[in-house]
Design a protein around this motif. Structure first.
Motif, PDB file in Angstrom:
ATOM      1  N   GLY A 130     -26.281  34.730   2.148  1.00  0.00           N
ATOM      2  CA  GLY A 130     -26.101  36.070   3.071  1.00  0.00           C
ATOM      3  C   GLY A 130     -25.534  35.935   4.217  1.00  0.00           C
ATOM      4  O   GLY A 130     -25.524  36.960   5.317  1.00  0.00           O
ATOM      5  N   TRP A 131     -25.171  34.443   4.720  1.00  0.00           N
ATOM      6  CA  TRP A 131     -24.701  34.420   6.049  1.00  0.00           C
ATOM      7  C   TRP A 131     -23.371  33.479   6.009  1.00  0.00           C
ATOM      8  O   TRP A 131     -23.166  32.662   4.839  1.00  0.00           O
ATOM      9  CB  TRP A 131     -25.654  33.473   6.721  1.00  0.00           C
ATOM     10  N   LYS A 132     -22.668  33.612   6.906  1.00  0.00           N
ATOM     11  CA  LYS A 132     -21.447  32.874   6.900  1.00  0.00           C
ATOM     12  C   LYS A 132     -21.296  32.349   8.590  1.00  0.00           C
ATOM     13  O   LYS A 132     -21.056  33.374   9.436  1.00  0.00           O
ATOM     14  CB  LYS A 132     -20.082  33.446   6.359  1.00  0.00           C
ATOM     15  N   VAL A 133     -21.031  31.086   8.904  1.00  0.00           N
ATOM     16  CA  VAL A 133     -20.601  30.744  10.131  1.00  0.00           C
ATOM     17  C   VAL A 133     -19.511  30.355  10.575  1.00  0.00           C
ATOM     18  O   VAL A 133     -19.065  29.843   9.468  1.00  0.00           O
ATOM     19  CB  VAL A 133     -21.867  29.807  10.604  1.00  0.00           C
ATOM     20  N   ALA A 134     -18.936  30.538  11.834  1.00  0.00           N
ATOM     21  CA  ALA A 134     -17.701  29.869  12.072  1.00  0.00           C
ATOM     22  C   ALA A 134     -18.034  29.233  13.453  1.00  0.00           C
ATOM     23  O   ALA A 134     -18.970  29.331  14.053  1.00  0.00           O
ATOM     24  CB  ALA A 134     -16.763  31.026  12.155  1.00  0.00           C
ATOM     25  N   VAL A 135     -16.997  28.374  13.866  1.00  0.00           N
ATOM     26  CA  VAL A 135     -16.682  27.657  15.077  1.00  0.00           C
ATOM     27  C   VAL A 135     -15.506  28.312  15.703  1.00  0.00           C
ATOM     28  O   VAL A 135     -14.262  27.921  15.037  1.00  0.00           O
ATOM     29  CB  VAL A 135     -16.922  26.288  14.968  1.00  0.00           C
ATOM     30  N   LEU A 136     -15.637  28.686  16.677  1.00  0.00           N
ATOM     31  CA  LEU A 136     -14.362  29.540  17.507  1.00  0.00           C
ATOM     32  C   LEU A 136     -13.845  28.381  18.584  1.00  0.00           C
ATOM     33  O   LEU A 136     -14.598  27.574  19.214  1.00  0.00           O
ATOM     34  CB  LEU A 136     -14.629  30.854  18.222  1.00  0.00           C
ATOM     35  N   GLU A 137     -12.594  28.334  18.849  1.00  0.00           N
ATOM     36  CA  GLU A 137     -12.005  27.880  20.004  1.00  0.00           C
ATOM     37  C   GLU A 137     -12.797  28.020  21.336  1.00  0.00           C
ATOM     38  O   GLU A 137     -13.476  29.201  21.517  1.00  0.00           O
ATOM     39  CB  GLU A 137     -10.905  28.344  20.397  1.00  0.00           C
ATOM     40  N   ALA A 138     -12.739  27.224  22.230  1.00  0.00           N
ATOM     41  CA  ALA A 138     -13.391  27.406  23.611  1.00  0.00           C
ATOM     42  C   ALA A 138     -13.165  28.591  24.529  1.00  0.00           C
ATOM     43  O   ALA A 138     -13.864  29.470  24.909  1.00  0.00           O
ATOM     44  CB  ALA A 138     -13.377  26.207  24.314  1.00  0.00           C
ATOM     45  N   VAL A 139     -11.910  29.167  24.368  1.00  0.00           N
ATOM     46  CA  VAL A 139     -11.255  30.155  25.205  1.00  0.00           C
ATOM     47  C   VAL A 139     -10.715  31.162  24.557  1.00  0.00           C
ATOM     48  O   VAL A 139     -10.359  32.173  25.151  1.00  0.00           O
ATOM     49  CB  VAL A 139     -10.359  29.415  26.425  1.00  0.00           C
ATOM     50  N   SER A 140     -10.444  31.037  23.143  1.00  0.00           N
ATOM     51  CA  SER A 140     -10.123  32.278  22.371  1.00  0.00           C
ATOM     52  C   SER A 140     -11.036  32.508  21.306  1.00  0.00           C
ATOM     53  O   SER A 140     -11.942  31.664  21.054  1.00  0.00           O
ATOM     54  CB  SER A 140      -8.716  32.027  21.843  1.00  0.00           C
ATOM     55  N   ASP A 141     -11.043  33.692  20.732  1.00  0.00           N
ATOM     56  CA  ASP A 141     -11.966  34.032  19.692  1.00  0.00           C
ATOM     57  C   ASP A 141     -11.291  33.718  18.200  1.00  0.00           C
ATOM     58  O   ASP A 141     -11.365  34.366  17.162  1.00  0.00           O
ATOM     59  CB  ASP A 141     -12.153  35.422  19.539  1.00  0.00           C
ATOM     60  N   GLU A 142     -10.419  32.613  18.206  1.00  0.00           N
ATOM     61  CA  GLU A 142      -9.774  32.175  16.941  1.00  0.00           C
ATOM     62  C   GLU A 142     -10.605  31.129  16.355  1.00  0.00           C
ATOM     63  O   GLU A 142     -11.202  30.225  17.061  1.00  0.00           O
ATOM     64  CB  GLU A 142      -8.414  31.591  17.507  1.00  0.00           C
ATOM     65  N   PRO A 143     -10.760  30.845  15.302  1.00  0.00           N
ATOM     66  CA  PRO A 143     -11.247  29.493  14.537  1.00  0.00           C
ATOM     67  C   PRO A 143     -10.699  28.331  15.026  1.00  0.00           C
ATOM     68  O   PRO A 143      -9.540  28.190  15.153  1.00  0.00           O
ATOM     69  CB  PRO A 143     -11.269  29.723  12.953  1.00  0.00           C
ATOM     70  N   ALA A 144     -11.722  27.424  15.281  1.00  0.00           N
ATOM     71  CA  ALA A 144     -11.418  26.057  15.552  1.00  0.00           C
ATOM     72  C   ALA A 144     -10.803  25.462  14.523  1.00  0.00           C
ATOM     73  O   ALA A 144     -11.422  25.484  13.590  1.00  0.00           O
ATOM     74  CB  ALA A 144     -12.634  25.445  16.533  1.00  0.00           C
ATOM     75  N   PRO A 145     -10.062  24.144  14.698  1.00  0.00           N
ATOM     76  CA  PRO A 145      -9.933  23.458  13.364  1.00  0.00           C
ATOM     77  C   PRO A 145     -11.329  22.772  12.933  1.00  0.00           C
ATOM     78  O   PRO A 145     -12.135  22.483  13.850  1.00  0.00           O
ATOM     79  CB  PRO A 145      -8.848  22.343  14.072  1.00  0.00           C
ATOM     80  N   LEU A 146     -11.281  22.688  11.647  1.00  0.00           N
ATOM     81  CA  LEU A 146     -12.365  21.902  11.309  1.00  0.00           C
ATOM     82  C   LEU A 146     -12.473  20.366  11.644  1.00  0.00           C
ATOM     83  O   LEU A 146     -11.755  19.572  12.000  1.00  0.00           O
ATOM     84  CB  LEU A 146     -11.920  21.707   9.634  1.00  0.00           C
ATOM     85  N   GLY A 147     -13.659  20.158  12.214  1.00  0.00           N
ATOM     86  CA  GLY A 147     -14.040  18.819  12.895  1.00  0.00           C
ATOM     87  C   GLY A 147     -13.807  19.048  14.348  1.00  0.00           C
ATOM     88  O   GLY A 147     -14.233  18.027  15.026  1.00  0.00           O
ATOM     89  N   ALA A 148     -13.534  19.994  14.875  1.00  0.00           N
ATOM     90  CA  ALA A 148     -13.294  20.262  16.348  1.00  0.00           C
ATOM     91  C   ALA A 148     -14.670  20.828  17.018  1.00  0.00           C
ATOM     92  O   ALA A 148     -15.147  21.673  16.372  1.00  0.00           O
ATOM     93  CB  ALA A 148     -12.068  21.074  16.765  1.00  0.00           C
ATOM     94  N   TYR A 149     -14.962  20.618  18.212  1.00  0.00           N
ATOM     95  CA  TYR A 149     -16.009  21.259  18.770  1.00  0.00           C
ATOM     96  C   TYR A 149     -15.564  22.649  19.014  1.00  0.00           C
ATOM     97  O   TYR A 149     -14.541  23.142  19.503  1.00  0.00           O
ATOM     98  CB  TYR A 149     -16.565  20.492  20.407  1.00  0.00           C
ATOM     99  N   GLY A 150     -16.381  23.597  19.330  1.00  0.00           N
ATOM    100  CA  GLY A 150     -16.191  24.766  19.341  1.00  0.00           C
ATOM    101  C   GLY A 150     -17.550  25.660  19.708  1.00  0.00           C
ATOM    102  O   GLY A 150     -18.634  25.254  19.697  1.00  0.00           O
ATOM    103  N   ARG A 151     -17.381  27.221  19.615  1.00  0.00           N
ATOM    104  CA  ARG A 151     -18.681  27.976  20.134  1.00  0.00           C
ATOM    105  C   ARG A 151     -18.912  28.479  18.635  1.00  0.00           C
ATOM    106  O   ARG A 151     -18.304  28.964  17.941  1.00  0.00           O
ATOM    107  CB  ARG A 151     -18.132  29.177  20.818  1.00  0.00           C
ATOM    108  N   ILE A 152     -20.317  28.131  18.553  1.00  0.00           N
ATOM    109  CA  ILE A 152     -20.788  28.584  17.160  1.00  0.00           C
ATOM    110  C   ILE A 152     -20.932  30.101  17.026  1.00  0.00           C
ATOM    111  O   ILE A 152     -21.500  30.722  18.090  1.00  0.00           O
ATOM    112  CB  ILE A 152     -22.302  27.902  16.773  1.00  0.00           C
ATOM    113  N   ALA A 153     -20.443  30.715  16.015  1.00  0.00           N
ATOM    114  CA  ALA A 153     -20.585  32.297  15.928  1.00  0.00           C
ATOM    115  C   ALA A 153     -20.889  32.458  14.207  1.00  0.00           C
ATOM    116  O   ALA A 153     -20.945  31.750  13.456  1.00  0.00           O
ATOM    117  CB  ALA A 153     -19.128  32.877  16.212  1.00  0.00           C
ATOM    118  N   VAL A 154     -21.366  33.873  14.164  1.00  0.00           N
ATOM    119  CA  VAL A 154     -21.717  34.354  12.828  1.00  0.00           C
ATOM    120  C   VAL A 154     -20.385  35.393  12.600  1.00  0.00           C
ATOM    121  O   VAL A 154     -20.249  36.081  13.480  1.00  0.00           O
ATOM    122  CB  VAL A 154     -23.054  35.075  12.649  1.00  0.00           C
ATOM    123  N   ASP A 155     -19.955  34.970  11.392  1.00  0.00           N
ATOM    124  CA  ASP A 155     -18.869  35.941  10.708  1.00  0.00           C
ATOM    125  C   ASP A 155     -19.448  37.055  10.261  1.00  0.00           C
ATOM    126  O   ASP A 155     -20.011  37.191   9.274  1.00  0.00           O
ATOM    127  CB  ASP A 155     -18.121  35.123   9.765  1.00  0.00           C
TER     128      ASP A 155
END
Length: 535
Positions: A360-385
């Protein structure tokens, strides 16, 4: 067994409908002879409440509350421990379409009053122990009902008197999925506490986590140690067991003791335990081996990340892994290796990871300064899609029409959790840190500015900064750097006075563990306090 996506749709249909009746789905549809709650006293003696008794008592109380003037949409605050009184009060409120406002009993009077005022509470239900916290010099806009047999103040009433009133049953109308179930307060880095309106449709997320995240089954003895004033304590200590028609334990000890915890686990043959990391850390410090009567089969941790050495100790001693889950008041719990059967083998989590998103959930990690998905394995902001998370329900804070944590891109909407981390190729989440510098201490989430605001009211404080201190048992302790007011001499006595000042004016769990005196606080060139330098 239906696949998770199908079952999630079933729960959404049941709980997000104009005809959804909260008392029906939490109580009235279950077998009346089944035990709903087993309340355990400090002497380990049980008091049971069946679903039939819960229906009867909450219906009588609802009639009394209606005669007292409570109407749909009114806010009923609770300042009582977990157990039968809380369940009866909550169900009575929901029978009337009223809104529950759970409060921590550790809050000081000023913090309680702030939340009662913000929520526009009409009634406060309080136990005798906490009644003095509601005393004021003026006449508040709320009335007080105590759980004891006799009113403690001239204008008080009691739950017993309300339930015994000779009044006809109150009319019940379905709340519907958009109806308001509760308001739960969260602490942030800046500003006053924020009220999270919890709609009835959030029941779907609670039921899904109860089933898949916690993995509670019909024959389990389930124990959730969280305070009912917290989101986890409300959602999964009170509500989700009732949704599933299960029995839950409620320990009324008023304190944490590892020996008492082991006694409850053994005497009541607990098979499913949900506890915060402080509980597991304290058990490790006090326990070498488990008594043979402890038969726990599923373990869950919530509130803050578990250290790998604690996970290893729990697994070795209990013989089963502890599942570390991620969630928030605004979401419920949505990420982690499930304890329930999802139809696929989750395997052991990768070292350091919490696990994947739950059904029932999907999470994403976004770039630090944009709302684009960060590359897999890269730090970013945890978000819920949100487009792929049908169980998401948060739309904004109380008296704030904008959901400040929701970001929109041309083709997606994300809820920003305020946390940072990594997603790997298996879409497993690795938690890094809180983005907003909230302090997670002993299972509580504490906003530094709230503590600073209280300290700054003391005449001996010129200014101060509050920060976290890593601790093996508490997770994080609370530290305060204080610049004394001119003419004030720093001393151990003043430090002790400031700790008590916070405890009595805000909350005991927010009182600084360490108070140091400094000549000035670290600041940037523009004068902003450098919180990262306080430690």
């Amino acid at each position: 067994m239906p696949e998770p996506a199908h079952r999630v749709r079933e729960w959404l249909t049941a709980y997000d409908s104009p005809t959804t009746s909260v008392p029906h789905v939490l109580c009235d549809r279950h077998h009346p002879d089944r035990t709903a709650i087993t309340q355990i006293g400090p002497d380990l003696a049980p008091t049971t409440l069946t679903y039939g008794e819960l229906r009867e008592r909450s219906t009588a109380l609802a009639a009394g509350l209606a005669a007292h003037g409570i109407r749909p949409g009114d806010r009923i605050a609770t300042l009582i421990p977990k157990g039968t009184d809380l369940a009866v009060t909550a169900l009575a409120a929901w029978r009337l379409g009223a809104v529950l406002v759970p409060l921590f009993s550790s809050y000081a009077p000023s913090a309680i009053r702030e939340r009662l005022t913000s929520s526009h509470a009409r009634l406060v239900v309080v136990d005798d122990h906490n009644r003095t916290k509601l005393d004021t010099d003026d006449t508040p806009p709320w009335t007080v009902a105590t759980t004891g047999t006799h009113p403690l103040r001239e204008n008080d009433t009691t739950l017993t008197a309300l339930a015994a009133a000779d009044t006809p049953p109150a009319p019940q109308t379905p709340a519907g999925g958009d109806g308001l179930l509760a308001i739960v307060y969260v602490s942030g880095l800046v500003g006053p506490p924020r009220g999270v309106p919890v709609p009835v449709r959030a029941l779907a997320a609670m039921h899904a986590y109860h089933h898949y995240g916690l993995g509670v089954e019909d024959d389990d003895t389930y124990w959730n140690t969280a305070d009912p004033g917290s989101a986890f304590g409300l959602y999964h200590g009170l509500i989700s067991p009732l949704l599933a028609g299960h029995t839950s334990l409620a320990l009324r000890a008023g304190f944490f003791d590892p020996e008492l915890t082991l006694d409850v686990l053994g005497m009541y043959e607990v098979t499913n335990l949900a506890a915060d990391p402080t509980t597991y850390r304290t058990l490790r410090a006090a326990t070498k081996t488990l008594p043979p009567e402890v038969v726990v089969q599923r373990l869950t941790s919530f509130g803050e990340p578990l250290a790998p050495d604690v996970i290893d100790w729990v697994t070795d001693v209990f013989g089963v892994p502890v599942r570390d889950h991620f969630g928030q008041t605004e979401l419920g719990w949505c990420v982690g290796v499930p304890n329930g059967d999802t139809g696929t083998d989750p395997g052991d989590p990768a070292p350091g990871s919490i696990g994947p998103a739950l059904p029932g959930w999907k999470v994403a990690v976004l770039e630090a300064v944009s709302d684009e998905p960060a590359p897999l394995g890269a730090y970013g902001r945890i978000a819920v899609d949100l487009a792929h998370s049908p169980l998401a329900w948060f739309t904004g804070y109380l008296d704030d029409d904008s959901a400040s944590q929701v970001r929109f891109t041309p083709d997606k909407a994300f809820y920003l959790t305020g946390d940072t981390g990594i997603l790997d190729r298996g879409e497993r989440l690795y938690f890094s840190t809180r983005d907003d510098a909230a302090i997670l201490s002993r299972g509580y989430r504490i906003g530094p500015t709230e503590v600073e605001a209280v300290l700054n009211e003391h005449p001996a404080v010129d200014e101060c900064g509050v920060y976290s201190i890593p601790d093996e048992l508490a997770g994080q302790l609370i530290g305060a750097r204080v610049v004394p007011a001119p003419g004030t001499e720093a001393s151990d006595a003043l430090a002790a006075e400031l700790k008590e000042w916070v405890a009595t004016r805000f909350a005991t769990h927010a009182s600084p563990d360490v108070v140091d005196f400094v000549a000035e606080l670290p600041r940037t060139a523009s004068g902003k306090m450098r919180r990262s330098r306080l430690r």
